[in-house]
Write a protein that holds these residues in place. Structure first.
Motif, PDB file in Angstrom:
ATOM      1  N   ALA A 616       0.756  -1.073   0.080  1.00 50.67           N
ATOM      2  CA  ALA A 616      -0.035   0.006  -0.013  1.00 50.67           C
ATOM      3  C   ALA A 616       0.875   1.321  -0.152  1.00 50.67           C
ATOM      4  N   ALA A 617       1.786   1.072   0.730  1.00 48.48           N
ATOM      5  CA  ALA A 617       2.910   2.323   0.739  1.00 48.48           C
ATOM      6  C   ALA A 617       3.376   2.548  -0.668  1.00 48.48           C
ATOM      7  N   ILE A 618       3.774   1.584  -1.293  1.00 47.23           N
ATOM      8  CA  ILE A 618       4.420   1.747  -2.701  1.00 47.23           C
ATOM      9  C   ILE A 618       3.518   2.110  -3.625  1.00 47.23           C
ATOM     10  N   MET A 619       2.229   1.939  -3.623  1.00 50.13           N
ATOM     11  CA  MET A 619       1.316   2.306  -4.594  1.00 50.13           C
ATOM     12  C   MET A 619       0.662   3.657  -3.957  1.00 50.13           C
ATOM     13  N   PHE A 627      10.122   5.348  11.096  1.00 49.15           N
ATOM     14  CA  PHE A 627      10.346   4.324  11.738  1.00 49.15           C
ATOM     15  C   PHE A 627       9.799   3.013  11.026  1.00 49.15           C
ATOM     16  N   GLU A 628       8.512   3.176  10.540  1.00 49.19           N
ATOM     17  CA  GLU A 628       7.996   2.050   9.969  1.00 49.19           C
ATOM     18  C   GLU A 628       8.588   1.852   8.520  1.00 49.19           C
ATOM     19  N   ARG A 629       9.038   3.144   7.868  1.00 54.40           N
ATOM     20  CA  ARG A 629       9.824   3.003   6.610  1.00 54.40           C
ATOM     21  C   ARG A 629      11.280   2.217   6.755  1.00 54.40           C
ATOM     22  N   ILE A 630      11.879   2.388   7.846  1.00 57.21           N
ATOM     23  CA  ILE A 630      13.103   1.572   7.949  1.00 57.21           C
ATOM     24  C   ILE A 630      12.809   0.296   8.172  1.00 57.21           C
ATOM     25  N   ALA A 631      11.633  -0.032   8.923  1.00 60.12           N
ATOM     26  CA  ALA A 631      11.308  -1.506   9.105  1.00 60.12           C
ATOM     27  C   ALA A 631      10.965  -2.114   7.818  1.00 60.12           C
ATOM     28  N   ALA A 632      10.246  -1.363   6.991  1.00 64.16           N
ATOM     29  CA  ALA A 632      10.095  -1.848   5.685  1.00 64.16           C
ATOM     30  C   ALA A 632      10.949  -2.023   4.449  1.00 64.16           C
ATOM     31  N   ASP A 633      11.947  -1.270   4.667  1.00 61.95           N
ATOM     32  CA  ASP A 633      13.253  -1.624   3.917  1.00 61.95           C
ATOM     33  C   ASP A 633      13.984  -2.756   4.176  1.00 61.95           C
ATOM     34  N   VAL A 634      13.479  -3.713   3.895  1.00 63.07           N
ATOM     35  CA  VAL A 634      13.887  -5.104   3.828  1.00 63.07           C
ATOM     36  C   VAL A 634      15.196  -5.483   3.245  1.00 63.07           C
ATOM     37  N   ASP A 635      15.412  -4.847   2.268  1.00 63.49           N
ATOM     38  CA  ASP A 635      16.608  -5.079   1.314  1.00 63.49           C
ATOM     39  C   ASP A 635      17.670  -4.251   1.875  1.00 63.49           C
ATOM     40  N   ASN A 637      18.524  -1.069   1.182  1.00 60.07           N
ATOM     41  CA  ASN A 637      18.960  -0.378   0.178  1.00 60.07           C
ATOM     42  C   ASN A 637      18.876   1.161   0.627  1.00 60.07           C
ATOM     43  N   GLY A 638      18.114   1.509   1.509  1.00 57.66           N
ATOM     44  CA  GLY A 638      17.632   2.919   1.842  1.00 57.66           C
ATOM     45  C   GLY A 638      16.270   3.206   1.186  1.00 57.66           C
ATOM     46  N   ALA A 639      15.652   2.741   0.658  1.00 58.83           N
ATOM     47  CA  ALA A 639      14.355   2.770  -0.112  1.00 58.83           C
ATOM     48  C   ALA A 639      13.326   1.711   0.067  1.00 58.83           C
ATOM     49  N   VAL A 640      11.974   2.069  -0.037  1.00 55.94           N
ATOM     50  CA  VAL A 640      10.969   1.002   0.035  1.00 55.94           C
ATOM     51  C   VAL A 640      10.448   0.819  -1.328  1.00 55.94           C
ATOM     52  N   ASN A 641      10.669  -0.257  -1.896  1.00 59.29           N
ATOM     53  CA  ASN A 641      10.050  -0.684  -3.088  1.00 59.29           C
ATOM     54  C   ASN A 641       9.806  -2.115  -3.166  1.00 59.29           C
ATOM     55  N   THR A 642       9.581  -2.673  -4.504  1.00 62.56           N
ATOM     56  CA  THR A 642       8.947  -3.803  -4.786  1.00 62.56           C
ATOM     57  C   THR A 642       9.643  -5.257  -4.257  1.00 62.56           C
TER      58      THR A 642
END
Length: 665
Positions: A616-619, A627-635, A637-642
């Motif tokens: 939902a954040a990507i879309m 803080f949620e964005r940092i947790a969502a950056d699973v790979d 790389n500093g960005a939240v993406n697919t």
């Protein structure tokens, strides 16, 4: 300016009625037929239902011109008719014998006596404006066409407005490959999709009235949307009606009123869980229902407390691979009967635990279990799924030798432990020796609540050195707790002669005293799993409790607050956004915030909610905090993406090790 909402003229209404009439013509293929156009092959499969078939060919074959719509329907219902025995050719392209194309569809809806092309339609219409967002808002009308010469033309069949009179949605009906479709766009979406078109065109003539609408055969999705047992149970004011009367009420009143009608459809739930539809339709439940049965179910949306397309296809990859957009049909025909979970919030086996009377009334009947919950359980606001995760404690590593080591732990759960797995690998060369499908091959041995697993170096090329082991505890509800053990040292324990003593040894230096944590800063203990990076505490294992978190620090006077600022303690799980506050003499002197990788919703672990929040954040449908964005950056790389979405989804399925960032199988 905002174009005021206006009633349709008779001409506009006739165009809409004619388009509705053609769109209502749904036929069931008696034989499988393959077609080819624009370098695209498409197939009408025997037993499946379709709208008007696309194709190009002789004018005599066009539905509405060479053959009447009624005669086409009769031919489509007869396996021995010319519709199946012959084809319509246009050069190297071919299709079913009776066809229509985009300009033929618009020609008939405008009431033209002869089929026109995209180019000749301009002779019967007036150019209104180019296809821009401003022109769409200010000049577009129902009945207009968006035309691109020698390419494609589509028809505007509805405009939707919010309570303030702002245009929010445009319904486009078009004849395309493989059959007639309807799609709703936002003004911005329509402008983007049709930016290359020549413009908006409006018919100049008088449009004849539509023929009587043919009532199409009920499709499988329409059948699945209504169940008399559920409709009666959810709507107690109708409890005395017969099944036939209930169906009539649903069609004539229930849809418009947004009443819940089956295990897979609750229109108010559908509205409230899809904000884009709420913005486009408001509370026009009839249009919302039409959206669901024509396109919504193909978009993997949440449609009831029992069904979430994204969840179902993620949890059951066999369905996603084999059924594709018919995944919902699989649930209706098979999955519900097999006891498969259609959503996170309904587990039929758990519902039986909560309602033993239901289990006794319909023993082993998962379909009746689902219907009962859809009717009674939802009304009673019963949470029919296990929300508690397994608790892993008393972890021990012992019997370490050249041959390996043993890991044991205690695992308890409110409903029951399904399995405990101990994936293990050597740190050298990454996870090249991690067993394939370890969720099934590296299970622990159970003795009461104690699970034990023996790691043998023979299974890891007899490597000596650092080993990594995780513990995956899974309960009957599918909830998974993951524990990351500290690196385990496996040493070579061979015997060797003692070296000759040094006749003149250097004096042993006096070691520096063990450093102590800075008194005015929150710092983890030496050797603790967690790490402080700036104002963030990372490397927190999933489902760490407050007590376990505090044990990682030497600091005294630490206070733990949840995301809402409420103090938490004891066995409460620690998730992303939890803050650690350090006090000295009653004054707050330092603050650090916990981040659990992948835990976007702050629950302390990872589940379907987390990767859906990333999606939902990507879309752009959801705003997440820093803080949620940092947790969502699973790979990392500093960005939240697919990539983050796919990795977290793979972790949920057991195919990815989130901590080591390695695919498992």
């Amino acid at each position: 300016m905002v174009q005021p909402v206006q009633a349709l003229s008779q001409n506009q209404q006739n165009i809409v009625n004619r388009a509705d009439y053609l769109y209502s013509l749904v036929w069931t293929a008696q034989k499988t037929v393959t077609a080819h156009a624009y370098n695209s092959y498409y197939t009408f499969y025997a037993g499946q239902q379709y709208h008007l078939p696309y194709g190009q060919g002789p004018t005599a074959n066009y539905i509405g011109y060479g053959v009447s719509p009624a005669n086409f329907m009769a031919a489509a219902a007869n396996a021995n008719s010319v519709f199946y025995k012959s084809k319509s050719y246009a050069g190297s392209w071919y299709s079913t014998y009776y066809i229509t194309d985009c300009s033929g569809f618009v020609s008939w809806c405008w009431g033209l006596t002869a089929k026109q092309s995209t180019r000749s339609l301009a002779n019967y219409s007036s150019y209104v404006a180019s296809v821009t967002q401003a022109n769409i808002r200010n000049h577009l009308r129902v009945g207009d066409a968006l035309n691109r010469y020698d390419y494609h033309v589509v028809l505007v069949t509805d405009l939707m407005y919010d309570g303030a009179g702002n245009l929010t949605g445009i319904e486009i009906t078009e004849q395309t490959i493989p059959h007639t479709t309807r799609t709703v766009y936002t003004p911005a979406g329509l402008a983007s999709a049709y930016a290359s078109y020549d413009g908006i065109y409006r018919y100049n003539g008088t449009v004849p009235a539509s023929p009587v609408v043919v009532q199409p055969e009920e499709t499988w999705i329409e059948k699945a949307c209504f169940d008399p047992m559920v409709y009666r149970d959810r709507n107690q004011d109708l409890k005395d009606l017969t099944d036939a009367q209930l169906k009539e009420h649903w069609l004539n009143h229930g849809i418009k009123e947004g009443r819940a009608s089956s295990p897979i459809l609750d229109l108010k739930f559908y509205l409230n869980n899809n904000p884009d539809l709420k913005a486009a339709y408001g509370t026009d439940y009839a249009k919302l229902y039409n959206h669901f049965i024509t396109s919504g179910y193909k978009e993997y949306r949440k449609s009831s407390a029992l069904f979430d397309g994204e969840y179902y296809t993620t949890k059951y990859p066999d369905v996603a691979a084999n059924y594709k957009e018919l995944y919902l049909k699989h649930y209706v025909d098979n999955g519900m009967k097999e006891g498969r979970r259609g959503s996170l919030t309904f587990d039929p086996n758990y519902y039986w635990v909560l309602r033993p009377d239901v289990a006794a009334a319909w023993p082993g009947d998962y379909e009746m279990c689902a219907k009962h919950y859809a009717g009674h359980g939802v009304n009673a606001q019963i949470e029919a799924y296990d929300k508690e995760f397994p608790v892993v404690s008393d972890v021990e590593v012992f019997d370490i030798s050249t041959a390996g080591y043993t890991v044991s732990c205690k695992v308890t759960d409110n409903w029951g432990v399904s399995k405990v797995v101990f994936p293990t690998w050597t740190i050298h060369n990454g996870q090249d020796d991690l067993a394939d499908n370890f969720m099934n091959t590296q299970k622990g041995t159970k003795d009461g609540d104690i699970f034990t697993f023996r790691v043998n170096t023979a299974d890891h090329n007899y490597e000596i050195g650092e080993y990594g082991t995780h513990i995956y505890a899974v309960d009957r509800g599918g909830n998974q707790t993951v524990i990351q053990l500290e690196i385990i040292q496996v040493q070579d324990q061979g015997t060797y002669p003692d070296p000759e003593p040094d006749p003149d040894p250097e004096p042993t230096p006096t070691p520096d005293p063990t450093p102590t944590p800075t008194e005015d800063q929150i710092q983890p203990k030496a050797g603790a799993a967690c790490v402080r990076e700036g104002d963030i505490i990372t490397n927190i294992p999933f489902y760490t409790t407050v007590s376990q978190l505090l044990a990682m620090f030497d600091n005294q006077n630490l206070e733990v607050l949840d995301k809402n600022g409420n103090e938490i303690s004891g066995q409460t799980p620690v998730g992303t956004g939890v803050s650690l506050n350090l006090y000295s003499n009653g004054l707050l002197i330092d603050v650090a915030t916990v981040m659990v990788l992948g835990d976007v919703d702050g629950s302390g672990g990872v589940d379907v909610t987390d990767y859906m929040r990333i999606k939902a954040a990507i879309m752009g449908e959801l705003q997440i905090d820093s803080f949620e964005r940092i947790a969502a950056d699973v790979d990392l790389n500093g960005a939240v993406n697919t990539t983050d979405y796919m990795r977290l989804k793979a972790f949920f399925l057991g195919n990815f090790d989130l901590v080591r960032q390695i695919r498992i199988n």
